[in-house]
Motif scaffolding. Structure first.
Motif, mmCIF file in Angstrom:
data_model
loop_
_atom_site.group_PDB
_atom_site.id
_atom_site.type_symbol
_atom_site.label_atom_id
_atom_site.label_comp_id
_atom_site.label_asym_id
_atom_site.label_seq_id
_atom_site.Cartn_x
_atom_site.Cartn_y
_atom_site.Cartn_z
ATOM 1 N N PRO A 1 2.946 3.754 17.350
ATOM 2 C CA PRO A 1 2.463 2.409 17.007
ATOM 3 C C PRO A 1 1.088 2.462 16.332
ATOM 4 C CG PRO A 1 2.081 2.856 19.329
ATOM 5 C CD PRO A 1 2.856 4.030 18.800
ATOM 6 N N ARG A 2 0.689 1.344 15.735
ATOM 7 C CA ARG A 2 -0.657 1.227 15.200
ATOM 8 C C ARG A 2 -1.663 1.371 16.338
ATOM 9 N NH1 ARG A 2 2.694 -2.463 13.235
ATOM 10 N NH2 ARG A 2 2.992 -2.698 10.967
ATOM 11 N N PRO A 3 -2.872 1.842 16.046
ATOM 12 C CA PRO A 3 -3.432 2.230 14.746
ATOM 13 C C PRO A 3 -2.929 3.593 14.286
ATOM 14 C CG PRO A 3 -5.053 2.580 16.455
ATOM 15 C CD PRO A 3 -3.888 1.908 17.121
ATOM 16 N N TRP A 4 -2.901 3.761 12.961
ATOM 17 C CA TRP A 4 -2.465 5.006 12.333
ATOM 18 C C TRP A 4 -3.650 5.669 11.653
ATOM 19 C CZ3 TRP A 4 1.358 1.260 9.823
ATOM 20 C CH2 TRP A 4 2.456 1.032 10.672
ATOM 21 N N SER A 5 -3.697 6.974 11.738
ATOM 22 C CA SER A 5 -4.737 7.724 11.048
ATOM 23 C C SER A 5 -4.143 8.375 9.801
ATOM 24 C CB SER A 5 -5.321 8.803 11.971
ATOM 25 O OG SER A 5 -4.305 9.728 12.353
ATOM 26 N N GLY A 6 -4.995 8.933 8.975
ATOM 27 C CA GLY A 6 -4.532 9.733 7.851
ATOM 28 C C GLY A 6 -4.273 8.990 6.562
ATOM 29 N N TRP A 7 -4.504 7.664 6.533
ATOM 30 C CA TRP A 7 -4.323 6.923 5.280
ATOM 31 C C TRP A 7 -5.598 7.083 4.429
ATOM 32 C CZ3 TRP A 7 -0.808 2.241 4.612
ATOM 33 C CH2 TRP A 7 0.315 2.333 5.451
ATOM 34 N N ARG A 8 -5.423 7.462 3.190
ATOM 35 C CA ARG A 8 -6.554 7.539 2.255
ATOM 36 C C ARG A 8 -6.172 6.784 0.992
ATOM 37 N NH1 ARG A 8 -5.130 10.529 -1.857
ATOM 38 N NH2 ARG A 8 -3.623 12.225 -1.626
ATOM 39 N N ALA A 9 -7.162 6.343 0.265
ATOM 40 C CA ALA A 9 -6.904 5.587 -0.955
ATOM 41 C C ALA A 9 -6.282 6.486 -2.012
ATOM 42 C CB ALA A 9 -8.190 4.972 -1.493
ATOM 43 N N VAL A 10 -5.214 5.993 -2.659
ATOM 44 C CA VAL A 10 -4.670 6.669 -3.828
ATOM 45 C C VAL A 10 -5.419 6.127 -5.032
ATOM 46 C CG1 VAL A 10 -2.431 7.089 -2.756
ATOM 47 C CG2 VAL A 10 -2.796 4.975 -4.021
ATOM 48 N N PRO A 11 -5.332 6.791 -6.198
ATOM 49 C CA PRO A 11 -6.275 6.516 -7.297
ATOM 50 C C PRO A 11 -6.576 5.062 -7.592
ATOM 51 C CG PRO A 11 -4.884 8.335 -7.879
ATOM 52 C CD PRO A 11 -4.351 7.795 -6.569
ATOM 53 N N GLY A 12 -7.681 4.605 -7.033
ATOM 54 C CA GLY A 12 -8.238 3.330 -7.439
ATOM 55 C C GLY A 12 -7.504 2.092 -6.994
ATOM 56 N N LYS A 13 -6.403 2.236 -6.231
ATOM 57 C CA LYS A 13 -5.594 1.073 -5.904
ATOM 58 C C LYS A 13 -5.188 1.130 -4.435
ATOM 59 C CE LYS A 13 -3.872 -1.402 -8.682
ATOM 60 N NZ LYS A 13 -4.228 -2.685 -9.240
ATOM 61 N N GLN A 14 -4.953 -0.071 -3.886
ATOM 62 C CA GLN A 14 -4.408 -0.153 -2.544
ATOM 63 C C GLN A 14 -3.093 -0.911 -2.504
ATOM 64 O OE1 GLN A 14 -5.853 1.014 0.898
ATOM 65 N NE2 GLN A 14 -5.891 2.429 -0.784
ATOM 66 N N GLY A 15 -2.916 -1.896 -3.314
ATOM 67 C CA GLY A 15 -1.661 -2.614 -3.251
ATOM 68 C C GLY A 15 -1.453 -3.591 -4.347
ATOM 69 N N MET B 1 0.825 -1.201 0.000
ATOM 70 C CA MET B 1 0.000 0.000 0.000
ATOM 71 C C MET B 1 0.868 1.263 0.000
ATOM 72 S SD MET B 1 -2.727 -1.435 2.799
ATOM 73 C CE MET B 1 -3.741 0.040 2.974
ATOM 74 N N THR B 2 1.973 1.193 0.713
ATOM 75 C CA THR B 2 2.865 2.352 0.803
ATOM 76 C C THR B 2 3.604 2.581 -0.507
ATOM 77 O OG1 THR B 2 3.114 2.065 3.188
ATOM 78 C CG2 THR B 2 4.853 3.292 2.048
ATOM 79 N N THR B 3 4.113 1.529 -1.118
ATOM 80 C CA THR B 3 4.831 1.710 -2.381
ATOM 81 C C THR B 3 3.888 2.111 -3.508
ATOM 82 O OG1 THR B 3 4.697 -0.671 -2.880
ATOM 83 C CG2 THR B 3 6.691 0.125 -1.742
ATOM 84 N N MET B 4 2.616 1.723 -3.422
ATOM 85 C CA MET B 4 1.658 2.196 -4.413
ATOM 86 C C MET B 4 1.521 3.708 -4.331
ATOM 87 S SD MET B 4 -0.494 2.073 -6.835
ATOM 88 C CE MET B 4 -0.562 0.316 -7.128
ATOM 89 N N ALA B 5 1.402 4.236 -3.117
ATOM 90 C CA ALA B 5 1.306 5.687 -2.959
ATOM 91 C C ALA B 5 2.576 6.377 -3.443
ATOM 92 C CB ALA B 5 1.039 6.031 -1.500
ATOM 93 N N ALA B 6 3.734 5.775 -3.172
ATOM 94 C CA ALA B 6 4.998 6.358 -3.640
ATOM 95 C C ALA B 6 5.060 6.377 -5.154
ATOM 96 C CB ALA B 6 6.171 5.574 -3.064
ATOM 97 N N GLN B 7 4.488 5.362 -5.798
ATOM 98 C CA GLN B 7 4.480 5.305 -7.252
ATOM 99 C C GLN B 7 3.553 6.356 -7.847
ATOM 100 O OE1 GLN B 7 4.375 1.523 -9.849
ATOM 101 N NE2 GLN B 7 2.243 2.074 -9.684
ATOM 102 N N THR B 8 2.332 6.460 -7.327
ATOM 103 C CA THR B 8 1.393 7.433 -7.886
ATOM 104 C C THR B 8 1.828 8.862 -7.622
ATOM 105 O OG1 THR B 8 -0.040 7.446 -5.923
ATOM 106 C CG2 THR B 8 -0.518 5.810 -7.636
ATOM 107 N N ALA B 9 2.594 9.077 -6.548
ATOM 108 C CA ALA B 9 3.040 10.428 -6.197
ATOM 109 C C ALA B 9 3.929 11.047 -7.264
ATOM 110 C CB ALA B 9 3.775 10.404 -4.861
ATOM 111 N N VAL B 10 4.575 10.207 -8.084
ATOM 112 C CA VAL B 10 5.454 10.717 -9.135
ATOM 113 C C VAL B 10 4.664 11.547 -10.142
ATOM 114 C CG1 VAL B 10 7.001 10.057 -11.023
ATOM 115 C CG2 VAL B 10 7.064 8.809 -8.847
ATOM 116 N N HIS B 11 3.436 11.121 -10.427
ATOM 117 C CA HIS B 11 2.629 11.791 -11.442
ATOM 118 C C HIS B 11 1.459 12.577 -10.850
ATOM 119 C CE1 HIS B 11 4.888 9.629 -14.468
ATOM 120 N NE2 HIS B 11 4.610 8.500 -13.850
#
Length: 303
Positions: free
Chosen positions: A289-303, A258-268
């Protein structure tokens, strides 16, 4: 086509593929631009253009969709009577029936369709392939040019650690057909009450826990569903993945994807840069520690 929405070479690819398929690209609009580019065409048709070099994966996705239809499983349907995929400039184009009005599935609906999917014997007329939890992760990291060198190095080191841990994954439920990316955005319910699986490109043979861990993350890592919703998911599916000794490994793998997906979409997509940085900070322990807030879906994908 609407020129204001078709901004890269995929517009020409779409035109060529439509010509070969006997479809009209006039008025096409972009629905999503992520790892794949998805267009809506007239006549309730959706076109999907893959990344370069994904011809085999696109063919398998078409085969999976046709197989699921034959098995009576709710899933996106390919356009019938058309030889797919159509390859243009090393990019695979597939055509699908557009879904009727729909919403994201509830945890209970996700559990219902996953239980049906996981009970199917694997297909015999094509190779489903084996789940690869690390597919494209190295490429995502290398292409994530908005990240700091320190974050790049940490991601590479963490990926190596996850690969080592995967070699020792504990035994769980018997391996079966898995969707591969079963977050609520990929399971929808139509206004008619049908529950439908989307995005079949990761469907393969693997541990069923890979499909159920995402809902557990929604509950325990992100607090985006309630205790009652998660309990309903477990009751309907028939087990709770968080009670399995391999849960933390699959959780860490899914969170990393999920994190690397956001890093990928952030390029464009500049708006995703803060999201990518936020997710990395969470994984690195900088935000507690978990739980973490502030995560939102990046365009159409999670992982």
């Amino acid at each position: 086509m609407t020129s204001e929405t078709l901004t890269d070479s995929t517009d020409k690819i779409l035109q060529t593929a439509c010509a070969r398929a006997g479809l009209d690209p006039a008025g096409a609009t972009v629905l999503n631009r992520s790892e794949n580019v998805i267009y809506r065409l007239s006549g309730a048709v959706v076109a999907r253009i893959s990344r370069p070099g994904q011809n085999a994966a696109a063919l398998r996705e078409v085969e999976v969709a046709r197989w699921l239809e034959s098995e009576g499983i709710g899933a996106v349907r390919v356009l019938p009577n058309l030889d797919q995929p159509i390859v243009v400039d090393e990019r695979a184009v597939t055509f699908w029936r557009e879904l009727p009005p729909h919403r994201h599935g509830t945890p209970t609906e996700v559990a219902t369709v996953l239980r049906k999917l996981h009970s199917l014997p694997p297909p015999t007329d094509f190779d489903l392939g084996t789940l690869d939890p690390f597919v494209r992760l190295d490429k995502r990291i290398e292409s994530a040019t908005t990240l700091s060198s320190d974050d790049h190095e940490w991601l590479r080191e963490h990926l190596a650690e996850l690969k080592d841990r995967w070699t020792q994954v504990p035994a769980g439920h018997p391996w079966c057909v898995v969707h591969g990316d079963a977050w609520v955005g990929n399971v929808v319910a139509t206004d008619a009450g049908d529950v439908v699986l989307l995005d079949l490109e990761r469907t393969s043979f693997g541990p069923p826990e890979w499909d159920t861990v995402h809902t557990a993350i929604k509950y325990k890592t992100l607090e985006q569903i309630t205790t009652a919703e998660y309990q309903s998911f477990c009751d309907v599916y028939g087990s709770d993945v968080t009670a399995w000794e391999g849960y933390e490994l699959l959780r860490d793998l899914r969170e990393f994807r999920m994190t690397t997906m956001a890093a990928q979409t952030a390029v464009h997509i500049p708006a995703d840069r803060a999201q990518a940085d936020h997710r990395i900070a969470c994984l690195r322990g900088k935000l507690g520690p978990r739980p973490w807030s502030g995560w939102r879906a990046v365009p159409g994908k999670q992982g």
